[in-house]
Structures are given as C-alpha cells and as structure tokens.
Design an enzyme around this catalytic site. Sequence first.
Site, short mmCIF file in Angstrom:
data_model
loop_
_atom_site.label_atom_id
_atom_site.label_comp_id
_atom_site.label_asym_id
_atom_site.label_seq_id
_atom_site.Cartn_x
_atom_site.Cartn_y
_atom_site.Cartn_z
N CYS A 2 -10.65 10.40 9.37
CA CYS A 2 -12.01 10.89 9.57
C CYS A 2 -12.38 11.87 8.46
O CYS A 2 -11.51 12.45 7.81
CB CYS A 2 -12.14 11.59 10.92
SG CYS A 2 -11.68 10.55 12.32
N ARG A 27 -11.84 6.97 2.29
CA ARG A 27 -10.86 7.22 3.35
C ARG A 27 -10.90 6.15 4.43
O ARG A 27 -9.95 6.02 5.20
CB ARG A 27 -11.14 8.59 3.99
CG ARG A 27 -11.00 9.75 3.05
CD ARG A 27 -11.66 10.99 3.60
NE ARG A 27 -10.98 11.51 4.77
CZ ARG A 27 -10.12 12.52 4.76
NH1 ARG A 27 -9.83 13.10 3.61
NH2 ARG A 27 -9.56 12.93 5.84
N TRP A 75 -12.79 7.34 12.10
CA TRP A 75 -11.86 6.22 12.24
C TRP A 75 -11.34 6.28 13.66
O TRP A 75 -10.66 7.23 14.04
CB TRP A 75 -10.73 6.31 11.23
CG TRP A 75 -9.82 5.12 11.25
CD1 TRP A 75 -8.74 4.92 12.04
CD2 TRP A 75 -9.93 3.96 10.43
NE1 TRP A 75 -8.17 3.72 11.77
CE2 TRP A 75 -8.87 3.09 10.79
CE3 TRP A 75 -10.82 3.55 9.42
CZ2 TRP A 75 -8.68 1.85 10.18
CZ3 TRP A 75 -10.61 2.31 8.82
CH2 TRP A 75 -9.55 1.49 9.20
N ASN A 99 -11.74 16.12 13.22
CA ASN A 99 -10.69 15.25 12.69
C ASN A 99 -9.41 15.53 13.47
O ASN A 99 -9.12 16.68 13.78
CB ASN A 99 -10.41 15.53 11.22
CG ASN A 99 -11.54 15.08 10.32
OD1 ASN A 99 -12.49 14.45 10.77
ND2 ASN A 99 -11.43 15.40 9.05
N GLY A 100 -8.62 14.48 13.71
CA GLY A 100 -7.34 14.69 14.38
C GLY A 100 -7.30 14.05 15.75
O GLY A 100 -8.11 13.19 16.10
N GLU A 482 14.93 1.15 -6.27
CA GLU A 482 13.68 1.73 -6.76
C GLU A 482 13.92 2.52 -8.05
O GLU A 482 13.10 2.46 -8.97
CB GLU A 482 13.07 2.63 -5.68
CG GLU A 482 11.80 3.37 -6.10
CD GLU A 482 10.63 2.46 -6.45
OE1 GLU A 482 9.67 2.97 -7.05
OE2 GLU A 482 10.70 1.24 -6.16
N LYS A 486 12.10 1.66 -11.66
CA LYS A 486 11.33 2.62 -12.44
C LYS A 486 11.82 2.68 -13.89
O LYS A 486 11.03 2.72 -14.82
CB LYS A 486 11.43 4.02 -11.82
CG LYS A 486 10.61 4.19 -10.56
CD LYS A 486 9.13 4.12 -10.88
CE LYS A 486 8.33 3.69 -9.67
NZ LYS A 486 8.43 2.26 -9.34
N GLU A 489 10.75 -0.50 -15.70
CA GLU A 489 9.30 -0.61 -15.84
C GLU A 489 8.78 0.18 -17.03
O GLU A 489 7.93 -0.32 -17.78
CB GLU A 489 8.60 -0.07 -14.58
CG GLU A 489 8.51 -1.04 -13.42
CD GLU A 489 7.76 -0.44 -12.24
OE1 GLU A 489 6.89 -1.12 -11.69
OE2 GLU A 489 8.05 0.73 -11.89
N HIS A 505 33.02 -6.93 -6.75
CA HIS A 505 32.69 -8.35 -6.59
C HIS A 505 31.85 -8.88 -7.76
O HIS A 505 31.13 -9.86 -7.60
CB HIS A 505 31.95 -8.57 -5.27
CG HIS A 505 32.77 -8.22 -4.07
ND1 HIS A 505 33.86 -8.96 -3.66
CD2 HIS A 505 32.68 -7.18 -3.20
CE1 HIS A 505 34.40 -8.41 -2.59
NE2 HIS A 505 33.71 -7.32 -2.29
N LYS A 604 -1.60 -2.55 -12.45
CA LYS A 604 -1.48 -1.68 -11.28
C LYS A 604 -1.63 -2.47 -9.98
O LYS A 604 -0.87 -2.29 -9.04
CB LYS A 604 -2.56 -0.58 -11.34
CG LYS A 604 -2.44 0.44 -10.21
CD LYS A 604 -1.13 1.20 -10.30
CE LYS A 604 -0.97 2.22 -9.19
NZ LYS A 604 0.38 2.81 -9.18
#
Length: 609
Positions: A2, A27, A75, A99-100, A482, A486, A489, A505, A604
């Site tokens: 929200c 948002r 929302w 909000n919340g 990850e 990085k 990339e 192995h 992106k």
Amino acid sequence: MCGIVGAVSERNVANILLEGLRRLEYRGYDSAGLAIINQAGELKITKSAGKVARLAEMLDMQPIPGHLGIAHTRWATHGVPSDLNAHPHRSGDICVVHNGIIENYKELRQELQGLGYRFNSDTDTEVIVHMVHWFYQKCGSMLEALQLTIPRLQGAYGVAVMTSAEPTKLLVARSGSPLVIGLGIDENFIASDQLALRQVTDRFIYLEEGDIAQISLRHVRIYDKDLEPVERKVTTITEAHDAAEKGSYRHFMLKEIYEQPAAIARTLAGRLGKTHVLEEAFGVDAPSIFDKVACVQIVACGTSYHSGLVAKYALEDWAGIPVNVDIASEFRYRKVIVPANALFITISQSGETADTLAALRLAKASGYLASLAICNVANSSLVRESDLCLMTNAGPEIGVASTKAFTTQLVALQILGIALGRRHSLVPEREAELVAALHELPRLCEQVLSLNPVIERVSYAFVEKQHALFLGRGIQYPVAMEGALKLKEISYIHAEAYPAGELKHGPLALVDSEMPVVAVAPHNDLLEKLKSNLEEVRARGGKLFVFADHDAGFENDDNTTVINIPHVPASLEAIIYTLPLQLLSYHVATLRGTDVDQPRNLAKSVTVE
C-alpha cells in the site's frame, strides 16, 4: 505494498496527492482514494477500485479543492478490492489511511460494534478510525486519541489521520511500516516512500519505530509513544541518491550491494509482528490457500533459481513438506506429475522472464492448487497472472548481475516458509526465533558489508586466473552456485560450484595452484565434513579462500586465506554468506577492467526464450 501520501499547504493539495499516488504506482495496488478538507471545512472522500487514472477522472468531474488531505493506494489483505474497501476510511468527521496489517482487528471490531459503531468495509483498517473516533470523543484531542489507539493495535502499521474538527493538522504514527515526512516552505507532507514527494521537496525526516507526529503548515512535532517530544534528523536528498544515479559509487552494482540492508528492511516491513509472520501480506486468499498446501513446486531462472534452491532447504526443514525446484526452461519441456494440493511458486526480479511466465501459464492449466509470485515489479505480467504474490520491494536494480534482488528473494521465501511451517511442524517458539533473527538481519548485513576492504585485498589473487571453483555443503551449496555465477557474469572468469562432498567424484582433478577454490563455511553441523573436504584441496596444492565463521577454527597459511565472518543465526547464514561473495566478484571484475554493470552478452530482463 500500500502507499500513503498526505499534505498540508497554503495551495490546493489535490494535485500533489494525485501525483504522489502516481509515483507509488510501481508498488502495485488494486484501489485508490483520497480525502480532503475542502474550503468550506467539510471532509470529502473520493475513492474507487482500480487505477489512479480512474481516481483522477472522478476528481476531474467533481474537484475537491482544499489545503489538507491524505491519499492511498491499496493492495488487498482484508476484503476484496472494491470501492467500499478502498481507503480512506471514515468515522464521523475523522478519516484514516493505513499501510500494514492489524492482527487483532476481529476482536477490536466486535468491541467497537458493541459500542455502537457500524462498519462499512471488510478491512482491518476501519477499526483504527473508529477507535480514534471513540477516544477523540473522550479527550477532545486528535493527538491524544491517536496515542491512546496505538497500544490497542497488534501488528504492523503506518497510519495517517485527519479530522475536519482540526483542519490544519495531519497526524501520523509508525510501527513496522515506513513513513517519511517531507519538509517544505509553509507546507509539509507525509508519505510511505520519499519517491512520492520528490516533486515537492528534497528534505525529509524518516520516522522511527513507535513515533507519532503532528504536522501543520509551519511545524512538525514528533513524539514517542508517551507523547514525549523527540528529535529526528533532517536528510536532504539530491539527484545522486536516486536509484537511476550511482551517486558516489563507481558502479550501480556496488551501490546495490550496499543498498541490501535497506532493501531487506523494506521486504520485511509490514510482514512481521514481534514474534510471528503476518501472512495476510500474501493476499486476501492466502490463509485459506496455505491451509491446504501439502507440497511446493518452485520454478525460476538464473539467480532466482538459486534462491529457489536455498528456499527448498528452509521450506522442507520448517514446514516438513516436499519441495521441488526446476529451471523454468526445463520445466516446460518435461512431463510434470502434479501432486495433490501443490503450491506453484515462480520467482523473478522483473516479472517478465519469458520462460518463467510460460511455466506459470502451463501450471495454471495443469491442476496446481494455486500460484504464488515472488517478484520485484508489482505491475509485471507474472504478478498479474498469479493468484498470490509477495513483492520483494528491493527497489530498482540497474546492474545486470543481481544482488539485492537475490537477497530480498531469500527473505521473502523465508517469510513464506514460516507461514507454511506454522501449519505443519513449526512450533510458535521456533517461529519466534526465526522472526527475531529476521528483525536483526539488516543490522547483520551492515556488519558483514564492513568487511569490504578485506575482501578487496583478497580479490587481487583472482585477477590473473581463468578458472575458479566454489564449494559449499547443505544450504551453502546454492550460495556457492550464486557466488560462481556472479564471478563468471561480471569478471568473465570460468567458475563452477560443487557440493564439497562431490570433490572426490571428479572436480578434484582440476585442482592445482592455478585453480583458486572458494569455500563458504558457517559454524554448523556440516563444518567438520567440510573441513575434511577442504583438506583434499590442500593436499593437492590448491589455493583455498575460506569465508568462515570466526569460531570455525580456520587459520591462514601459505595455501589458505581466511575471511572471518561474524557468527549469525543458522537461519540467516545463506543470506549473510552471499554478501561477501558479491563483493569478491565485484572487486575481481573492476581489477580486470570489465563492464561491471552491463557485462557482455547479457540482459537485465530476459523476455525471450
């Protein structure tokens, strides 16, 4: 998700409020509304399900000029999107935006109905405005009425309140949902995000937990929960602070690495109580859907796929239900057996990843219980086409190599894991421990990022290398994946990740003095096994770089470089150990002179198969 905007000014505030709402459209929302005290001193409210454009059309037909107003995009968490459930909500001549999530709204609703209040919506927010109205009748001061209301609310909230009886004052309170005050000349503003106010001011006060503030044309007074005056810092925001500007950082990637504590705090905002997760943040239907979930299918690509692999460990541990994780482009081209009551989860930074979208559309026709999107772009195709969503709220990520999008995905998936876990094997005491750790996470991230100078020195050892091996055990294996992604990339060094137990192995054949081996080593049940695996590297002359818990017992020597990481709760290890790997890849890339923010051959948002 929200959004709140408010203004008190000598000029008409209607357009200020509308522009603020437009700036919060990123948002995501399902309804919008505003309240203004008009020139006759009357409280007028206009609201509607749908877009801000629809609200603007309504105001074009029936303008509401005035000098004090609040506005909101919603929302839905309680009550379906509708005109009645849209904010602001009203009680007499008092109105509120919020909000919340108010967890105890049902009990408060019954109490207030017993006092004669009539409810016109299905929202949790309406209890706030009726409670403020009740106390205002008793004390005659909006500030005191809000102060008396706050202790009755359980959950998370950012609240803005005004009344035609005090037509020059705007009141706000914050607990768990961010609020910012914008400072002008003979006018002041409030919002849930500074972005909503950048067209009117560059000076802001960020309210802290428990703050209550009273805003008028020329004064901003901030109080603690006991109405004792407090001072808060005024921050001037320049263009260099914008997401589209690097500011003092050399690259967007480095800026976004350092934004992670704040980004994670945004992911958590409004989703956590003191001891538990506020699962309504997933959407109106989430609790009833989660009650039925017996297993989970996760589908994603690239970095988001790695976040799904991390989530598998947490979900299976906390919820005790089976979790499958697939690369989206592979999921589409195999025969999928759909178990009963399976929740289908997609993860994407952009929400437009072609393979992930195609997998979602296939899943919707395949008999899954429901679909849930973990995403950073609220109006994306993935969010629109899913039954439920949880926005990561990472903010714009400009660098092609994902950093804050990844860690905020991990946080969002932890929130999901806790919500599902409480229906299975997760006891309240364990949930409270996990939530307490999440509350500490932004601070711990800042602590780890302070190791940047150490990691920069280590990076020199990789500059002339052409290959690297990353190792981890258990939940740290996808973290190693990850880290390897990085490095490849942005530095163009060939890097691969393996479970440390798999060294013998095959991968061990690659190890020599020219193959740096990076290991992540938190102090957990797998530490001793990891140490044994790393001895296999040392015995063959390999160069080890170990990101280790400072109590893990690793020591530096001619073939081993140890980067000590502060001890953190086990539930946070995957997130915390990701940060130094991001910094390592960044510094190696800058030393090699590659294009860090726009590495060759990559985009992106991958919107083609």
